[in-house]
Motif scaffolding. Structure first.
Motif, PDB file in Angstrom:
ATOM      1  N   PHE A 137      78.525 -80.459 -80.402  1.00  0.00           N
ATOM      2  CA  PHE A 137      79.297 -81.691 -79.966  1.00  0.00           C
ATOM      3  C   PHE A 137      78.629 -82.873 -79.717  1.00  0.00           C
ATOM      4  N   ARG A 138      77.623 -82.864 -78.920  1.00  0.00           N
ATOM      5  CA  ARG A 138      76.693 -84.013 -78.337  1.00  0.00           C
ATOM      6  C   ARG A 138      76.206 -84.715 -79.830  1.00  0.00           C
ATOM      7  N   ALA A 139      75.661 -83.664 -80.678  1.00  0.00           N
ATOM      8  CA  ALA A 139      75.016 -84.503 -81.973  1.00  0.00           C
ATOM      9  C   ALA A 139      75.994 -85.065 -82.850  1.00  0.00           C
ATOM     10  N   THR A 140      77.205 -84.789 -82.672  1.00  0.00           N
ATOM     11  CA  THR A 140      78.285 -85.157 -83.840  1.00  0.00           C
ATOM     12  C   THR A 140      79.434 -85.840 -83.382  1.00  0.00           C
ATOM     13  N   ASN A 141      79.824 -85.698 -82.256  1.00  0.00           N
ATOM     14  CA  ASN A 141      80.964 -86.554 -81.703  1.00  0.00           C
ATOM     15  C   ASN A 141      80.686 -87.944 -81.669  1.00  0.00           C
ATOM     16  N   PRO A 142      81.701 -88.692 -82.432  1.00  0.00           N
ATOM     17  CA  PRO A 142      81.227 -90.186 -82.317  1.00  0.00           C
ATOM     18  C   PRO A 142      81.067 -91.048 -81.181  1.00  0.00           C
ATOM     19  N   ASN A 143      81.872 -90.932 -80.195  1.00  0.00           N
ATOM     20  CA  ASN A 143      81.903 -91.399 -78.840  1.00  0.00           C
ATOM     21  C   ASN A 143      80.595 -91.095 -78.166  1.00  0.00           C
ATOM     22  N   VAL A 144      80.261 -89.597 -78.109  1.00  0.00           N
ATOM     23  CA  VAL A 144      79.026 -89.260 -77.727  1.00  0.00           C
ATOM     24  C   VAL A 144      77.611 -89.923 -78.240  1.00  0.00           C
ATOM     25  N   THR A 145      77.539 -89.816 -79.685  1.00  0.00           N
ATOM     26  CA  THR A 145      76.427 -90.451 -80.397  1.00  0.00           C
ATOM     27  C   THR A 145      76.293 -91.853 -80.046  1.00  0.00           C
ATOM     28  N   ARG A 146      77.422 -92.587 -80.112  1.00  0.00           N
ATOM     29  CA  ARG A 146      77.360 -93.815 -79.913  1.00  0.00           C
ATOM     30  C   ARG A 146      76.994 -94.541 -78.266  1.00  0.00           C
ATOM     31  N   ARG A 147      77.402 -93.707 -77.470  1.00  0.00           N
ATOM     32  CA  ARG A 147      76.915 -93.927 -75.882  1.00  0.00           C
ATOM     33  C   ARG A 147      75.407 -93.574 -75.871  1.00  0.00           C
ATOM     34  N   GLN A 148      75.197 -92.477 -76.658  1.00  0.00           N
ATOM     35  CA  GLN A 148      73.657 -92.004 -76.351  1.00  0.00           C
ATOM     36  C   GLN A 148      72.767 -93.041 -76.970  1.00  0.00           C
ATOM     37  N   ALA A 149      73.231 -93.335 -78.069  1.00  0.00           N
ATOM     38  CA  ALA A 149      72.312 -94.440 -78.793  1.00  0.00           C
ATOM     39  C   ALA A 149      72.174 -95.660 -77.780  1.00  0.00           C
ATOM     40  N   GLN A 150      73.320 -96.049 -77.106  1.00  0.00           N
ATOM     41  CA  GLN A 150      73.345 -97.108 -76.207  1.00  0.00           C
ATOM     42  C   GLN A 150      72.198 -96.778 -75.059  1.00  0.00           C
ATOM     43  N   ILE A 151      72.411 -95.632 -74.455  1.00  0.00           N
ATOM     44  CA  ILE A 151      71.301 -95.372 -73.576  1.00  0.00           C
ATOM     45  C   ILE A 151      69.882 -95.292 -73.927  1.00  0.00           C
ATOM     46  N   ASP A 152      69.839 -94.832 -75.343  1.00  0.00           N
ATOM     47  CA  ASP A 152      68.272 -95.012 -75.882  1.00  0.00           C
ATOM     48  C   ASP A 152      67.711 -96.437 -75.915  1.00  0.00           C
ATOM     49  N   GLU A 153      68.664 -97.219 -76.285  1.00  0.00           N
ATOM     50  CA  GLU A 153      68.187 -98.521 -76.517  1.00  0.00           C
ATOM     51  C   GLU A 153      67.938 -99.279 -75.150  1.00  0.00           C
ATOM     52  N   ILE A 154      68.786 -98.812 -74.252  1.00  0.00           N
ATOM     53  CA  ILE A 154      68.387 -99.454 -72.942  1.00  0.00           C
ATOM     54  C   ILE A 154      67.197 -99.042 -72.330  1.00  0.00           C
ATOM     55  N   ASN A 155      66.924 -97.920 -72.543  1.00  0.00           N
ATOM     56  CA  ASN A 155      65.693 -97.135 -71.952  1.00  0.00           C
ATOM     57  C   ASN A 155      64.560 -97.686 -72.747  1.00  0.00           C
ATOM     58  N   ASP A 156      64.504 -97.952 -73.862  1.00  0.00           N
ATOM     59  CA  ASP A 156      63.457 -98.483 -74.754  1.00  0.00           C
ATOM     60  C   ASP A 156      63.092 -99.739 -74.240  1.00  0.00           C
ATOM     61  N   LYS A 157      64.115-100.703 -74.198  1.00  0.00           N
ATOM     62  CA  LYS A 157      63.769-102.152 -73.530  1.00  0.00           C
ATOM     63  C   LYS A 157      63.311-101.965 -72.304  1.00  0.00           C
ATOM     64  N   PHE A 158      63.808-101.160 -71.402  1.00  0.00           N
ATOM     65  CA  PHE A 158      63.397-100.971 -70.139  1.00  0.00           C
ATOM     66  C   PHE A 158      62.000-100.456 -69.763  1.00  0.00           C
ATOM     67  N   LYS A 159      61.739 -99.706 -70.727  1.00  0.00           N
ATOM     68  CA  LYS A 159      60.275 -99.043 -70.727  1.00  0.00           C
ATOM     69  C   LYS A 159      59.303-100.121 -71.068  1.00  0.00           C
ATOM     70  N   THR A 160      59.821-100.892 -72.260  1.00  0.00           N
ATOM     71  CA  THR A 160      58.636-101.800 -72.688  1.00  0.00           C
ATOM     72  C   THR A 160      58.501-103.094 -71.740  1.00  0.00           C
ATOM     73  N   ALA A 161      59.685-103.550 -70.895  1.00  0.00           N
ATOM     74  CA  ALA A 161      59.603-104.358 -69.867  1.00  0.00           C
ATOM     75  C   ALA A 161      58.613-103.884 -68.646  1.00  0.00           C
ATOM     76  N   LEU A 162      58.955-102.550 -68.231  1.00  0.00           N
ATOM     77  CA  LEU A 162      58.047-101.994 -67.313  1.00  0.00           C
ATOM     78  C   LEU A 162      56.511-101.777 -67.448  1.00  0.00           C
ATOM     79  N   GLU A 163      56.246-101.285 -68.691  1.00  0.00           N
ATOM     80  CA  GLU A 163      54.733-101.363 -69.053  1.00  0.00           C
ATOM     81  C   GLU A 163      53.934-102.552 -69.402  1.00  0.00           C
ATOM     82  N   ALA A 164      54.655-103.529 -69.787  1.00  0.00           N
ATOM     83  CA  ALA A 164      54.183-104.771 -69.682  1.00  0.00           C
ATOM     84  C   ALA A 164      54.362-105.406 -68.371  1.00  0.00           C
ATOM     85  N   ASP A 165      54.819-104.976 -67.163  1.00  0.00           N
ATOM     86  CA  ASP A 165      55.191-105.694 -65.997  1.00  0.00           C
ATOM     87  C   ASP A 165      55.821-107.113 -66.311  1.00  0.00           C
ATOM     88  N   ASP A 166      56.737-107.042 -67.201  1.00  0.00           N
ATOM     89  CA  ASP A 166      57.484-108.031 -67.695  1.00  0.00           C
ATOM     90  C   ASP A 166      58.841-108.288 -66.647  1.00  0.00           C
TER      91      ASP A 166
END
Length: 512
Positions: A137-166
């Motif tokens: 369900f988590r891998a195929t439900n459109p609402n879940v995958t869309r929201r998970q992609a949103q979380i992953d994108e935020i985490n990627d940007k957040f991690k990049t900024a943190l590691e660069a002390d940006d």
């Protein structure tokens, strides 16, 4: 159904009413983010310490405990990196004038998306029942995958900024996500700034002779500076651990959520010294061991989860938190970190003293690697209290407040009641009380009707009530009433000590 916020308010109110936790300096209207543990809170806190200490130190032949001083040589904190790097990124809302941790604002935003995913999952389970495949369900439900992609994108940007002390990058992420101030509702933010969390004070009584020292912001460094003393005096062989329970102090700007985040708090930490290259094996071992320890408390396995750190601390090559589902959502309860050899090498460099270990099996000297487990005692206290608290509707339509604290941790293990204050019943009850007190903390109560006395003990979490009545005088039997089920049984006085001990002894947790 009460909201999580209401649940926390109820727990705070109950904690004060029954002597678990009081606002510090309460007669002066309190001091923010500081609390005092009352007569029952102190007992629960000590029982939690005992559970941790027994399982961590006394049940392991290769782990010993110490009690290091709060004040340490100031170079300690230079070596550990706290002077230069122990900072929180803070941001102010210009309209409310309130200050927030920037990273927490982003984490709370992500948590709201996760809550929506969990709501969709719950709906799926309700719809399909036992046939529900959550992973699919988590891998195929459109609402879940869309929201998970949103979380992953935020985490990627957040991690990049943190590691660069940006810091500007962190601020921009808050703006892009349109995160609003919880107080004013506005998105009018200042720049992000770093704020050092250490409390400083002066050592010395004569002006000019004083030197700046710090209240320790963690207990780990007290272990590291004593590594060599403990290893040599205890003839410790790697792998071995050093444990400690103690106070730490952080000048938290954003201290809130009751005892979850305070400026003065207590930690239970263990540093486990291992061969270089074997740290990940032990990291996995302690992850498994610690979650098993938590689950033994019976607070619900679904109330725990592992969360890997987005940004690793400067000393770590692996780190995760055991998060607990507090009334305010999943938050860090315990940290497990692979600290490499950073701390001992730093203290070698700054002290000029060798902190090496000679390994007879390898016939070589090396600086050990360290795997740390660190749990907040106050947070553990809140976890137990918040999950134990319940207002229960009874069959007769009345309600009772009950604390379903695990019996080995309860402030009082048993309460002893004479049914009346006459006919020799108090004397028998006192004799029973005197015998039980050798092994367990108990309470004697003869005021009010028996039903009211039961309710009082339910509200403070006492697992067993022992009632002496007129039948006791005839056949030497008493009634034991169990807190959670309210069931009663008749037992002989001579059996009481064994029965109570079997049900409340700490070994019932340690054997799980």
């Amino acid at each position: 159904m009460a909201s999580n916020e209401d649940n926390l308010k109820d727990v705070v109110s109950h904690a004060k009413e029954y002597g678990f936790v009081f606002p510090s300096s309460d007669i002066y209207d309190g001091l923010s983010a500081t609390y005092d543990y009352g007569q029952l809170g102190s007992e629960l806190k000590n029982n939690l310490k005992q559970y941790w200490w027994k399982s961590m130190v006394q049940m392991h032949e290769n782990i010993v405990g110490i009690d290091a001083a709060i004040f340490m040589h100031p170079t300690t904190w230079k070596a550990s990196g706290h002077v230069d790097a122990f900072n929180d990124p803070l941001i102010d809302n210009k309209d409310s004038k309130k200050r927030y941790r920037a990273d927490v604002l982003i984490e709370e935003y992500i948590a709201k998306i996760e809550a929506k995913i969990n709501k969709d999952v719950a709906k799926g389970f309700k719809r399909f029942g036992d046939d529900f495949d959550e992973a699919q369900f988590r891998a195929t439900n459109p609402n879940v995958t869309r929201r998970q992609a949103q979380i992953d994108e935020i985490n990627d940007k957040f991690k990049t900024a943190l590691e660069a002390d940006d810091l500007e990058g962190i601020r921009q992420l808050i703006i892009d996500l349109e995160i609003a101030c919880p107080i004013s509702g506005s998105k009018n933010w200042t720049e992000v700034r770093q704020f050092n969390l250490m409390f400083s004070t002066e050592l010395g009584s004569v002006a000019g002779d004083a030197s700046k020292i710090y209240l320790r912001p963690e207990t780990a460094q007290g272990i590291f500076v004593n590594y060599s003393n403990v290893q040599k005096s205890g003839r410790m062989k790697i792998p071995f651990g050093i444990a400690q329970i103690g106070k730490a102090f952080r000048n938290e700007i954003i201290a809130r959520q009751f005892i979850f985040r305070m400026r003065e708090f207590e930690q239970m930490e263990m540093q486990f010294f291992v061969r270089p290259g074997e740290e990940m094996k032990w990291y996995d071992y302690w992850k498994e061991t610690r979650i098993k320890w938590h689950n033994a408390l019976g607070l619900g396995e679904d109330n725990y989860r592992f969360h890997d750190h987005i940004k690793l601390a400067h000393y770590a090559n692996a780190a995760c938190d055991i998060e607990f589902n507090f009334p305010m959502g999943f938050k860090e309860l315990e940290g497990i970190h692979s600290r490499t050899d950073f701390d001992l090498k730093q203290h070698e460099e700054h002290s000029g003293k060798k902190l090496r270990y000679f390994d007879p099996e390898l016939n070589e000297h090396y600086v050990p690697y360290v795997v740390e487990t660190s749990i907040g005692l106050d947070r553990l206290f809140l976890a137990v209290l918040s999950k134990a608290y319940e207002v229960e509707k009874l069959e007769d339509g009345t309600e009772r407040s009950v604390l379903r604290i695990p019996p080995p941790l309860s402030p009082y293990k048993a309460a002893v009641f004479p049914l009346t204050k006459k006919d020799g019943l108090p004397e028998v009850a006192r004799e029973i009380m005197a015998k039980l007190q050798f092994d367990h903390n108990c309470q004697y109560d003869e005021k009010d009707a028996i039903g009211k006395r039961y309710r009082r003990q339910d509200a403070i979490g006492t697992p067993y009530c022992i009632t002496v009545d007129h039948q006791t005088l005839e056949d030497q039997t008493v009634t034991i009433r169990e807190r959670d089920s309210m069931s009663q049984e008749r037992v002989h006085i001579d059996e009481l000590n064994n029965i109570i001990d079997q049900r409340v002894n700490m070994r019932t947790l340690l054997l799980k």
